[in-house]
Design an enzyme around this catalytic site. Structure first.
Site, PDB file in Angstrom:
ATOM      1  N   GLY A 144       0.823  -1.192   0.000  1.00 35.04           N
ATOM      2  CA  GLY A 144       0.000   0.000   0.000  1.00 35.04           C
ATOM      3  C   GLY A 144       0.864   1.251   0.000  1.00 35.04           C
ATOM      4  O   GLY A 144       2.047   1.218   0.346  1.00 35.04           O
ATOM      5  N   CYS A 145       0.256   2.367  -0.384  1.00 36.79           N
ATOM      6  CA  CYS A 145       1.018   3.615  -0.488  1.00 36.79           C
ATOM      7  C   CYS A 145       1.444   4.131   0.887  1.00 36.79           C
ATOM      8  O   CYS A 145       2.626   4.456   1.090  1.00 36.79           O
ATOM      9  CB  CYS A 145       0.206   4.660  -1.242  1.00 36.79           C
ATOM     10  SG  CYS A 145      -1.478   4.907  -0.644  1.00 36.79           S
ATOM     11  N   TYR A 146       0.519   4.207   1.823  1.00 39.24           N
ATOM     12  CA  TYR A 146       0.897   4.649   3.169  1.00 39.24           C
ATOM     13  C   TYR A 146       1.941   3.714   3.807  1.00 39.24           C
ATOM     14  O   TYR A 146       2.947   4.184   4.343  1.00 39.24           O
ATOM     15  CB  TYR A 146      -0.332   4.723   4.079  1.00 39.24           C
ATOM     16  CG  TYR A 146      -1.199   5.942   3.929  1.00 39.24           C
ATOM     17  CD1 TYR A 146      -0.666   7.227   4.017  1.00 39.24           C
ATOM     18  CD2 TYR A 146      -2.575   5.818   3.740  1.00 39.24           C
ATOM     19  CE1 TYR A 146      -1.488   8.352   3.916  1.00 39.24           C
ATOM     20  CE2 TYR A 146      -3.395   6.933   3.638  1.00 39.24           C
ATOM     21  CZ  TYR A 146      -2.856   8.194   3.726  1.00 39.24           C
ATOM     22  OH  TYR A 146      -3.671   9.299   3.630  1.00 39.24           O
ATOM     23  N   THR A 148       4.225   1.920   2.479  1.00 36.24           N
ATOM     24  CA  THR A 148       5.554   2.110   1.888  1.00 36.24           C
ATOM     25  C   THR A 148       6.282   3.258   2.559  1.00 36.24           C
ATOM     26  O   THR A 148       7.447   3.138   2.958  1.00 36.24           O
ATOM     27  CB  THR A 148       5.428   2.364   0.377  1.00 36.24           C
ATOM     28  OG1 THR A 148       4.910   1.190  -0.259  1.00 36.24           O
ATOM     29  CG2 THR A 148       6.772   2.708  -0.240  1.00 36.24           C
ATOM     30  N   GLU A 308       6.644  10.466  -0.567  1.00 34.66           N
ATOM     31  CA  GLU A 308       6.636   9.677  -1.803  1.00 34.66           C
ATOM     32  C   GLU A 308       5.496  10.156  -2.673  1.00 34.66           C
ATOM     33  O   GLU A 308       4.601  10.873  -2.202  1.00 34.66           O
ATOM     34  CB  GLU A 308       6.448   8.184  -1.501  1.00 34.66           C
ATOM     35  CG  GLU A 308       5.057   7.869  -0.969  1.00 34.66           C
ATOM     36  CD  GLU A 308       4.803   6.407  -0.703  1.00 34.66           C
ATOM     37  OE1 GLU A 308       5.741   5.707  -0.328  1.00 34.66           O
ATOM     38  OE2 GLU A 308       3.641   5.984  -0.843  1.00 34.66           O
TER      39      GLU A 308
END
Length: 336
Positions: A144-146, A148, A308
């Site tokens: 997932g983005c968070y 990472t 990011e």
């Protein structure tokens, strides 16, 4: 040449994948699919130069590709992964279906039984932390983005066994594209513009289970508790996670910085900023970078800021990075 199929290309992450793979010298897109827009050309959905035909998922020619990227909702991805694997095609899944290692954990965080428990556990596709498990993998769970941003922000402390406080506090902010492309009232322009909204705070966001699972693996089972407060920013893309960690009071910022510098010295997509510089969304936007800054706010209180692009390092770029590892290519291929 790696032949690629993309499922769910009309979502933000799927479209970002198509754009980046178009610049990849060792890969080419053979097909793209869309459940809702099948039969149209992509340019009818995203005005621009990319004009690939959109197939229905069931019409995708799996026999013509080496790997598929699944930009599909959780609960849907797993069935497509089963079909692709049965056809001998490798899978990189951008949904949450394979990120959690245990079916019971998936049921807890996603509210329904796992649709393909026989495929668990799958390698967790954060190359900086799990590279060896990704080489020659048949199925990779793209993070997932968070998670990472958070995991890269705390990994050096956990991997080194620094005696930190077991509760880590994360204040994170994401651009609206992180909520997906489907129209929702709370992500409409009028609702988001000139505002900043928290949601799923405390220990409620689905990504918390993923963060704590991987943090525990980094620390040999001693799982920290992550108190997580995400916010929706009125911008298109980007994530900024501010992470508060209690470390031993006698540790200096230079000691902490040495841990991060050693771990990420040879990582092409993690950038540690020099002392006195603070990470911002602009440091990472439109790149596959995770940018990290470190500040010792007081004795024993470390603030890690991790930025990011949620659509690149948080989704499509990381998926391509995983493909490069999977097929034995230089990791930066198509991403530099």
């Amino acid at each position: 040449m790696i032949n690629v199929g993309i499922y769910g290309v009309t979502g933000y992450a799927g479209y970002e994948l198509l754009r980046w793979i178009g610049r990849h010298p060792e890969a080419r897109v053979v097909f793209t699919t869309s459940e809702s827009q099948a039969g149209k050309a992509l340019a009818d959905v995203y005005p621009g130069p990319l004009d690939t035909p959109l197939l229905a998922p069931d019409d995708a020619p799996l026999g013509e590709v080496d790997v598929v990227f699944l930009g599909l909702p959780h609960g849907v991805s797993a069935g497509v992964a089963q079909r692709a694997l049965a056809a001998g095609v490798r899978v990189i899944d951008l949904s949450a279906d394979f990120r959690l290692r245990k079916p019971a954990d998936y049921a807890r965080w996603y509210g329904h039984a796992h649709p393909a428990p026989e495929l668990l556990p799958a390698p967790y596709g954060l190359p900086e932390l799990n590279r060896e498990a990704l080489r020659d993998a048949k199925l990779i769970a793209n993070p997932g983005c968070y998670p990472t941003s958070v995991l890269l922000g705390i990994a050096p402390l956990l991997r080194a066994g620094v005696p930190i406080d077991p509760t880590i506090i994360v204040d994170a902010k994401s651009g609206v594209s992180g909520a997906g492309r489907a129209p929702k009232q709370n992500t409409s322009f009028v609702e988001v513009n000139e505002s900043l909204a928290p949601y799923s705070i405390g220990h409620a966001h689905r990504h918390v289970g993923e963060m704590e699972q991987e943090a525990a693996r980094l620390r040999a089972g001693a799982a920290p508790q992550i108190i997580f407060t995400p916010h929706l920013l009125p911008i298109s893309r980007g994530i900024l996670s501010t992470i508060y960690v209690r470390i031993p009071q006698n540790w200096s910022e230079a000691q902490v910085r040495s841990l991060y510098a050693d771990m990420y010295a040879n990582e092409p997509f993690v950038r540690l900023l020099p002392a006195g510089k603070l990470a911002t969304i602009a440091h990472s936007a439109h790149t596959n970078l995770c940018t990290i800054s470190l500040t010792l706010a007081a004795p024993g209180v470390l603030i890690v800021i991790s930025s990011e692009d949620n659509l690149v390092k948080g989704a499509a770029g990381q998926a391509i990075q995983n493909m490069n590892v999977m097929f034995g290519l230089e990791e930066t291929t198509g991403l530099a």
